[in-house]
Design an enzyme around this catalytic site. Structure first.
Site, PDB file in Angstrom:
ATOM      1  N   PHE A 169       0.489  -1.411   0.039  1.00 23.01           N
ATOM      2  CA  PHE A 169      -0.256   0.237   0.218  1.00 23.01           C
ATOM      3  C   PHE A 169       0.991   1.112  -0.314  1.00 23.01           C
ATOM      4  O   PHE A 169       1.852   1.826   1.090  1.00 23.01           O
ATOM      5  CB  PHE A 169      -0.700  -0.476   1.542  1.00 23.01           C
ATOM      6  CG  PHE A 169      -2.049   1.226   1.280  1.00 23.01           C
ATOM      7  CD1 PHE A 169      -3.326   0.557   0.883  1.00 23.01           C
ATOM      8  CD2 PHE A 169      -2.019   1.879   1.983  1.00 23.01           C
ATOM      9  CE1 PHE A 169      -4.228   1.736   1.057  1.00 23.01           C
ATOM     10  CE2 PHE A 169      -2.876   3.534   2.800  1.00 23.01           C
ATOM     11  CZ  PHE A 169      -4.161   3.069   1.785  1.00 23.01           C
ATOM     12  N   GLY A 170       0.844   1.752  -0.907  1.00 21.51           N
ATOM     13  CA  GLY A 170       1.446   3.573  -1.039  1.00 21.51           C
ATOM     14  C   GLY A 170       0.449   4.567  -0.969  1.00 21.51           C
ATOM     15  O   GLY A 170       0.061   5.251  -1.838  1.00 21.51           O
ATOM     16  N   THR A 210       1.956   7.694   2.388  1.00 25.00           N
ATOM     17  CA  THR A 210       2.712   8.074   2.844  1.00 25.00           C
ATOM     18  C   THR A 210       3.359   8.443   1.664  1.00 25.00           C
ATOM     19  O   THR A 210       4.165   8.124   1.233  1.00 25.00           O
ATOM     20  CB  THR A 210       2.866   7.358   4.448  1.00 25.00           C
ATOM     21  OG1 THR A 210       2.277   6.876   4.579  1.00 25.00           O
ATOM     22  CG2 THR A 210       3.889   8.609   4.617  1.00 25.00           C
ATOM     23  N   ILE A 262       6.985   2.609   3.559  1.00 23.55           N
ATOM     24  CA  ILE A 262       5.900   1.638   2.895  1.00 23.55           C
ATOM     25  C   ILE A 262       6.433   0.670   3.494  1.00 23.55           C
ATOM     26  O   ILE A 262       7.703   0.015   2.403  1.00 23.55           O
ATOM     27  CB  ILE A 262       6.120   1.523   1.253  1.00 23.55           C
ATOM     28  CG1 ILE A 262       5.609   3.187   0.658  1.00 23.55           C
ATOM     29  CG2 ILE A 262       5.275   1.167   0.459  1.00 23.55           C
ATOM     30  CD1 ILE A 262       4.109   3.926   1.411  1.00 23.55           C
ATOM     31  N   GLN A 319       3.985  -5.035  45.439  1.00 18.50           N
ATOM     32  CA  GLN A 319       2.477  -4.011  44.902  1.00 18.50           C
ATOM     33  C   GLN A 319       2.734  -3.317  44.397  1.00 18.50           C
ATOM     34  O   GLN A 319       2.085  -3.234  42.774  1.00 18.50           O
ATOM     35  CB  GLN A 319       1.952  -3.671  46.367  1.00 18.50           C
ATOM     36  CG  GLN A 319       1.100  -4.011  47.179  1.00 18.50           C
ATOM     37  CD  GLN A 319       1.207  -3.588  48.614  1.00 18.50           C
ATOM     38  OE1 GLN A 319       0.537  -2.171  48.201  1.00 18.50           O
ATOM     39  NE2 GLN A 319       0.247  -4.120  48.488  1.00 18.50           N
ATOM     40  N   GLU A 334      -0.790   4.916  10.178  1.00 16.85           N
ATOM     41  CA  GLU A 334      -1.726   4.596  10.395  1.00 16.85           C
ATOM     42  C   GLU A 334      -2.994   5.321  11.116  1.00 16.85           C
ATOM     43  O   GLU A 334      -4.286   5.316  12.149  1.00 16.85           O
ATOM     44  CB  GLU A 334      -2.556   3.130  10.567  1.00 16.85           C
ATOM     45  CG  GLU A 334      -2.198   2.300   8.844  1.00 16.85           C
ATOM     46  CD  GLU A 334      -2.301   1.083   8.642  1.00 16.85           C
ATOM     47  OE1 GLU A 334      -3.923   0.434   8.854  1.00 16.85           O
ATOM     48  OE2 GLU A 334      -1.782   0.509   8.635  1.00 16.85           O
ATOM     49  N   GLY A 335      -2.907   7.021  11.227  1.00 16.85           N
ATOM     50  CA  GLY A 335      -3.408   7.635  11.770  1.00 16.85           C
ATOM     51  C   GLY A 335      -2.519   7.840  13.924  1.00 16.85           C
ATOM     52  O   GLY A 335      -2.809   6.690  14.372  1.00 16.85           O
TER      53      GLY A 335
END
Length: 396
Positions: free
Chosen positions: A123-124, A126, A157, A279, A363-364
């Protein structure tokens, strides 16, 4: 609501976990140091049906539901983020986008070999000057008879040097801004295409990431995905699927942090007792468990919406944002629990911490998802049904 997994999903998890334990765990430290994993892994993924896990059988896939993809991503990222990333890009960003927007001819030519694992998809979107601001992209596609001529560059990518097919986004009419972006299917062998890996990454070192270059690259007009000007919608719907897999992977990273931390808590003693008895260590373990359970529920809710063919941008955004933040915190806590040993490659927690940062950005970014969630609540943002929706499950 049904919180039970099907027998098929249980078997998938068992198979994926065994694959990770047998094929990834013994080698990942070396692959991470070398900056790449054994290409033979691709065939093994394909042989198990993982390369098309949620692709309909008629297109060469396993025909399982979308939450089965989430299960696979969880288990792969438990091994290493590089392998979940590979599946995220190949299935989530590329193959599922072809399922949603591709013509029958495009599915026959590209989706089937990808689902079978014969070809790898990427997927390209950016670019050096266009990340969160997609409209700032500079890549162009000019119609020339029966072809489009593409010029430009993409960066960050995944699978840049590995993939056979790429979904590439470019301006066909810059004057229309978002509405002038179009999507194209590009083959690596096309003249004018080249790629170059980025070296020296902070994390996900075993994964291949880099740049794509297009110089007077001519692709057939039939490789246009959707219509001219639909590229932005296609990209955003693809990110719905990619973010879903990223969120699921983050659940797997938290799982890995928990497993390693619990094991270490039982092995290491300080002040005359196992560190798990302290703890403040318990507090870190408790936070991991809370993040794990909450993230998992958010992911599976989004997956069930996908199964029903419903728009899930809002739900997937929330799952991606929260799961990735929880995973980043879990990795930091796991590192802290291991103390000085966390700084060593003797334990996997340093790699977990390095790997956990990238999903908070790609991706955000967490900032983008924060704004999105606020705008949904305030009524400034509303999602409408797309002209092409992801196929409902069970598939026809």
């Amino acid at each position: 609501m049904d919180f039970e997994f099907t027998e098929e999903q249980k078997m998938l998890r068992k198979t994926a976990r065994q694959f990770v334990d047998d094929e990834i765990m013994p080698n990942i430290q070396r692959w991470d140091a070398e900056g790449g994993f054994d290409p033979a892994i691709w065939k093994k993924l394909a042989d198990l049906g993982f390369m098309g896990v949620c692709v309909p059988e008629k297109y060469g896939g396993s025909g399982m539901d979308y939450n089965s993809l989430a299960i696979l991503c969880e288990e792969l990222e438990r091994g290493d983020t590089a392998f979940r990333t590979a599946v995220s890009v190949h299935i989530g960003l590329n193959s599922m986008t072809l399922m949603q927007w591709g013509t029958e001819a495009q599915k026959q030519k590209y989706l089937i070999p990808q689902a079978k694992g014969e070809k790898i998809g990427a997927f390209g979107l950016t670019e050096p000057g266009a990340g969160s601001d997609v409209a700032a992209m500079a890549t162009t596609a000019v119609r020339d008879g029966d072809y489009y001529v593409i010029n430009g560059q993409k960066t960050w990518i995944s699978l840049c040097d590995v993939a056979d097919h790429f979904l590439v986004f470019a301006y066909t009419d810059k004057s229309k801004k978002h509405h002038g972006i179009s999507a194209f299917i590009v083959e690596r062998t096309t003249p004018g295409f080249s790629s170059k890996a980025i070296k020296g990454k902070y994390g996900i070192r075993a994964g291949n990431t880099g740049e794509l270059f297009f110089e007077e690259m001519r692709i057939p007009a039939e490789n246009l995905l959707g219509e001219e000007g639909e590229g932005f919608k296609i990209a955003m719907s693809a990110l719905d699927n990619g973010r879903f897999t990223v969120a699921a992977g983050a659940v797997g990273l938290i799982m890995g942090c928990l497993e390693e931390s619990v094991k270490y808590c039982h092995e290491r003693e300080t002040f005359g007792k196992p560190i798990g008895k302290h703890q403040l260590v318990q507090q870190m373990i408790a936070k991991m468990e809370a993040g794990y359970q909450m993230s998992r529920l958010l992911v599976y809710r989004a997956g069930e919406m996908k199964n029903k063919g419903l728009r899930n941008t809002r739900e997937t955004s929330l799952a991606k944002w929260q799961a990735c933040d929880f995973a980043n915190q879990a990795a930091d806590d796991a590192f802290q629990i291991h103390g000085a040993y966390g700084y060593s490659d003797e334990y996997p927690v340093a790699r977990f911490l390095r790997n956990s940062k990238a999903p908070v950005i790609y991706e955000g970014t967490r900032e983008i998802h924060t704004i999105m969630q606020a705008e949904y609540v305030l009524g400034y943002r509303e999602d409408k049904k797309l002209s092409n929706m992801l196929p409902e499950w069970p598939f026809d």
